[in-house]
Enzyme design. Structure first.
Site, PDB file in Angstrom:
ATOM      1  N   LYS A  96     -17.539   9.547 -34.986  1.00 27.07           N
ATOM      2  CA  LYS A  96     -16.993   8.287 -35.498  1.00 27.07           C
ATOM      3  C   LYS A  96     -15.521   8.060 -35.232  1.00 27.07           C
ATOM      4  O   LYS A  96     -15.121   6.973 -34.802  1.00 27.07           O
ATOM      5  CB  LYS A  96     -17.299   8.167 -36.991  1.00 27.07           C
ATOM      6  CG  LYS A  96     -18.774   7.926 -37.176  1.00 27.07           C
ATOM      7  CD  LYS A  96     -19.245   8.010 -38.581  1.00 27.07           C
ATOM      8  CE  LYS A  96     -20.737   8.266 -38.566  1.00 27.07           C
ATOM      9  NZ  LYS A  96     -21.113   9.576 -37.958  1.00 27.07           N
ATOM     10  N   LYS A 111      19.842  -3.099 -22.579  1.00 22.67           N
ATOM     11  CA  LYS A 111      18.430  -2.775 -22.365  1.00 22.67           C
ATOM     12  C   LYS A 111      17.477  -3.791 -22.979  1.00 22.67           C
ATOM     13  O   LYS A 111      17.668  -4.276 -24.079  1.00 22.67           O
ATOM     14  CB  LYS A 111      18.093  -1.389 -22.951  1.00 22.67           C
ATOM     15  CG  LYS A 111      18.670  -0.229 -22.203  1.00 22.67           C
ATOM     16  CD  LYS A 111      18.224  -0.140 -20.747  1.00 22.67           C
ATOM     17  CE  LYS A 111      16.801   0.326 -20.628  1.00 22.67           C
ATOM     18  NZ  LYS A 111      16.650   1.730 -21.023  1.00 22.67           N
ATOM     19  N   SER A 138      17.488  -1.295 -27.019  1.00 18.45           N
ATOM     20  CA  SER A 138      17.883   0.100 -27.206  1.00 18.45           C
ATOM     21  C   SER A 138      18.953   0.139 -28.277  1.00 18.45           C
ATOM     22  O   SER A 138      19.793  -0.759 -28.364  1.00 18.45           O
ATOM     23  CB  SER A 138      18.433   0.651 -25.895  1.00 18.45           C
ATOM     24  OG  SER A 138      19.308   1.733 -26.142  1.00 18.45           O
ATOM     25  N   GLN A 158     -21.520  13.796 -36.797  1.00 16.38           N
ATOM     26  CA  GLN A 158     -20.595  13.109 -37.697  1.00 16.38           C
ATOM     27  C   GLN A 158     -19.227  12.942 -37.023  1.00 16.38           C
ATOM     28  O   GLN A 158     -18.466  12.037 -37.362  1.00 16.38           O
ATOM     29  CB  GLN A 158     -20.465  13.907 -38.996  1.00 16.38           C
ATOM     30  CG  GLN A 158     -19.567  13.258 -40.023  1.00 16.38           C
ATOM     31  CD  GLN A 158     -19.762  13.874 -41.390  1.00 16.38           C
ATOM     32  OE1 GLN A 158     -20.805  13.695 -42.010  1.00 16.38           O
ATOM     33  NE2 GLN A 158     -18.756  14.609 -41.856  1.00 16.38           N
ATOM     34  N   GLU A 199       4.215  -0.520 -21.596  1.00 12.99           N
ATOM     35  CA  GLU A 199       4.373   0.943 -21.617  1.00 12.99           C
ATOM     36  C   GLU A 199       3.408   1.581 -22.614  1.00 12.99           C
ATOM     37  O   GLU A 199       2.777   2.603 -22.344  1.00 12.99           O
ATOM     38  CB  GLU A 199       5.801   1.323 -22.018  1.00 12.99           C
ATOM     39  CG  GLU A 199       6.834   1.089 -20.947  1.00 12.99           C
ATOM     40  CD  GLU A 199       8.221   1.421 -21.477  1.00 12.99           C
ATOM     41  OE1 GLU A 199       8.681   2.547 -21.248  1.00 12.99           O
ATOM     42  OE2 GLU A 199       8.825   0.562 -22.146  1.00 12.99           O
ATOM     43  N   THR A 247       0.905  -1.149   0.000  1.00 10.35           N
ATOM     44  CA  THR A 247       0.000   0.000   0.000  1.00 10.35           C
ATOM     45  C   THR A 247       0.943   1.196   0.000  1.00 10.35           C
ATOM     46  O   THR A 247       2.024   1.137   0.603  1.00 10.35           O
ATOM     47  CB  THR A 247      -0.922   0.047   1.243  1.00 10.35           C
ATOM     48  OG1 THR A 247      -0.104   0.137   2.402  1.00 10.35           O
ATOM     49  CG2 THR A 247      -1.804  -1.197   1.344  1.00 10.35           C
ATOM     50  N   HIS A 248       0.568   2.239  -0.691  1.00 10.94           N
ATOM     51  CA  HIS A 248       1.451   3.405  -0.883  1.00 10.94           C
ATOM     52  C   HIS A 248       2.777   3.004  -1.544  1.00 10.94           C
ATOM     53  O   HIS A 248       3.782   3.679  -1.364  1.00 10.94           O
ATOM     54  CB  HIS A 248       1.736   4.126   0.441  1.00 10.94           C
ATOM     55  CG  HIS A 248       0.516   4.387   1.266  1.00 10.94           C
ATOM     56  ND1 HIS A 248      -0.203   5.558   1.214  1.00 10.94           N
ATOM     57  CD2 HIS A 248      -0.157   3.585   2.148  1.00 10.94           C
ATOM     58  CE1 HIS A 248      -1.246   5.481   2.036  1.00 10.94           C
ATOM     59  NE2 HIS A 248      -1.250   4.294   2.608  1.00 10.94           N
ATOM     60  N   ASN A 281      13.449  -3.366 -23.044  1.00 10.00           N
ATOM     61  CA  ASN A 281      12.391  -2.449 -22.595  1.00 10.00           C
ATOM     62  C   ASN A 281      11.006  -3.091 -22.673  1.00 10.00           C
ATOM     63  O   ASN A 281      10.677  -3.728 -23.668  1.00 10.00           O
ATOM     64  CB  ASN A 281      12.418  -1.177 -23.446  1.00 10.00           C
ATOM     65  CG  ASN A 281      13.723  -0.411 -23.274  1.00 10.00           C
ATOM     66  OD1 ASN A 281      14.298  -0.396 -22.185  1.00 10.00           O
ATOM     67  ND2 ASN A 281      14.204   0.180 -24.349  1.00 10.00           N
TER      68      ASN A 281
HETATM   69  N1  ARG Z   1     -22.351  11.401 -42.468  1.00  6.22           N
HETATM   70  C1  ARG Z   1     -23.432  11.767 -41.623  1.00  6.22           C
HETATM   71  C2  ARG Z   1     -23.082  11.477 -40.157  1.00  6.22           C
HETATM   72  O1  ARG Z   1     -22.151  10.810 -39.917  1.00  6.22           O
HETATM   73  C3  ARG Z   1     -24.654  11.015 -41.987  1.00  6.22           C
HETATM   74  C4  ARG Z   1     -25.923  11.686 -41.604  1.00  6.22           C
HETATM   75  C5  ARG Z   1     -26.096  12.896 -42.420  1.00  6.22           C
HETATM   76  N2  ARG Z   1     -27.349  13.511 -42.179  1.00  6.22           N
HETATM   77  C6  ARG Z   1     -27.624  14.748 -42.539  1.00  6.22           C
HETATM   78  N3  ARG Z   1     -28.786  15.217 -42.237  1.00  6.22           N
HETATM   79  N4  ARG Z   1     -26.725  15.501 -43.125  1.00  6.22           N
HETATM   80  O2  ARG Z   1     -23.721  11.899 -39.242  1.00  6.22           O
END
Ligand code: ARG
Length: 459
Positions: A326, A284, A278, A323, A291, A156-157, A286
């Site tokens: 993603k 070394k 290294s 958008q 990491e 601990t610590h 690593n």
């Molecule tokens: N490429 C757009 C997105 O990822 C798709 C939906 C687009 N919709 C719109 N009303 N422009 O959100």
């Protein structure tokens, strides 16, 4: 030329920079197979309710099959002018099958389409990530069982606290990952609700059969509110939050592996295949894999904050902001998958230097609490026992000797009730064996925990 899929009300074409700036095809093409599945389900449903005739439906399905093959084989030509994965696929479909392709978008919008695609994508990703997590869990059980008796200092610590078994330590990791797997399954359950049919935001006047698409896409239920279904990305946030916790756990394990594989600790050795050398220091080796995993925690935490900030204050319903969900999401998927995969390969291959662990546990007065507990057994209140042992430890520090290295006479000076049997208590083996209850560090408990976990994993 304005965009042929929505250019009707436009009098000039999109600015070239704006076209690239607003396009998502470079990254959302990753969801192509999910988008195709979504279109297949939509087209079949439109056929079943009589909005499309049989010929259109069969042409659409055939066309989509061909597109799917073109994408898998890397023959599909993605176009930035067509903005995103949805419009690229739809345009290609129309090239292939003519007007039927133009009828596919009846009764839907890219808004419900993308919301559906991402859910399908994350659902698939969770299955792949969980498979890696499971491999890691099995590897941990193997490692824990192999070293159920190996004694190391528990900290601990980061100061020596009490002896523990290495198997017990590994099973602590196992618990962390098990909760993460649970969280992933929870997330998969909550996201498995179908937005398709919400159309742009308000639903659609066509006589759609949402139960039909829901069943063909394997969703558990149909979204109850179209505005919410097209706009919220809380499921992606939840996935990234879960991911951030997974990475936080992996970073803790990584930190320990890095420390333990140093010459100063020398508790473990990582096989060469998980390390690099290294270019200047010939000695070394690593621990690059742990990491790097530790370092990648930062990007996943960052993605969580990105998505939270992206969603914050967005008015209903869909906004183009979404958008931006993603790239953080996809990178979280990749990072989680790869880090879990690396750990699943590496953990069962960890070589344990049991002797060094044992020697380290002998230092630092790891059994001081056991001596206090012994004195409690002799009738001392715990607080007094704590004080007595504190004095004995101070003496040991001055002498450069552990408690077990003091003679009975020396120990008796701190409390006369101490007898010869104290030395059993002061051994590392005695200390770990005495913590023999559910969740304790005794080797017998480690083995039992491994058995319980195996049974749970295979149920
Ligand atoms: N490429 C757009 C997105 O990822 C798709 C939906 C687009 N919709 C719109 N009303 N422009 O959100």
């Amino acid at each position: 030329m304005s965009n042929k899929l929505w250019g009707g009300r436009f009098t000039e074409s999109t600015d070239e920079f704006v076209q690239t700036f607003t396009a998502s095809v470079s990254f959302d093409q990753r969801m192509a197979q999910q988008d195709i599945d979504c279109s297949r389900a939509h087209a079949s449903m439109l056929g079943s309710v009589g909005v499309l005739d049989e010929k259109d439906v069969s042409d659409i399905l055939k066309g989509l099959d061909q597109i799917s093959a073109e994408i898998k084989e890397g023959r599909f030509e993605w176009s930035v002018a067509l903005e995103d994965v949805h419009m690229n696929i739809e345009a290609r479909l129309t090239d292939l099958i003519g007007d039927a392709g133009k009828r596919l978008h009846t009764g839907r919008s890219r808004n419900d389409q993308v919301a559906t695609d991402i859910r399908l994508y994350v659902r698939d990703a969770i299955a792949l990530i969980s498979a890696q997590a499971r491999r890691l869990q099995l590897g941990m059980l193997e490692l824990a069982e192999r070293h159920a008796e190996v004694i190391m200092p528990g900290f601990t610590h980061l100061q020596t606290a009490q002896p523990v078994t290495f198997g017990h330590h590994v099973m602590a990791w196992y618990e962390m990952i098990s909760r993460d797997v649970d969280r992933l399954q929870d997330c998969a359950k909550r996201l498995n609700v179908m937005p398709l049919g919400s159309a742009a935001l308000a639903g659609t006047p066509y006589p759609i059969d949402r139960a039909h698409t829901c069943a063909s896409l394997g969703f558990d239920s149909i979204s109850a509110n179209s505005l919410d279904a097209v706009s919220d990305r809380d499921f992606a946030i939840e996935f990234c939050a879960t991911g951030a916790i997974v990475m936080t756990h992996l970073s803790r394990m990584s930190e320990e592996l890095v420390l333990w594989s140093s010459a100063q600790f020398n508790f473990i050795e990582l096989p060469d295949r998980f390390c690099t050398g290294s270019s200047i220091m010939p000695q070394k080796k690593n621990p690059d894999v742990p990491e790097l995993v530790r370092g990648k925690t930062g990007r996943v935490n960052g993605h969580l904050v990105s998505l939270l900030t992206l969603m914050k204050s967005q008015p209903l319903a869909y906004n183009k902001d979404n958008q931006e969900d993603k790239e953080p999401l996809f990178d979280t998927v990749d990072t989680l998958h790869d880090c879990l995969c690396a750990f699943a390969d590496m953990v069962p291959a960890i070589q344990v230097n049991a002797q060094f662990m044992y020697q380290a546990a002998l230092k630092g007065f790891a059994t001081a609490t056991d001596l206090a507990d012994y004195l409690v057994g002799r009738g001392l209140p715990f607080r007094e026992a704590h004080e007595v042992v504190g004095n004995a430890v101070r003496y040991g520090v001055e002498q450069g000797r552990d408690l077990s290295e003091l003679s009975l006479d020396e120990l008796k000076k701190f409390n006369s009730s101490i007898e010869e049997d104290v030395f059993q208590v002061l051994t590392l083996e005695g200390s770990v064996a005495s913590r023999n209850h559910i969740g304790g560090t005794a080797p017998a408990q480690v083995r039992a925990a491994v058995q319980t976990a195996r049974a749970q994993l295979s149920s």
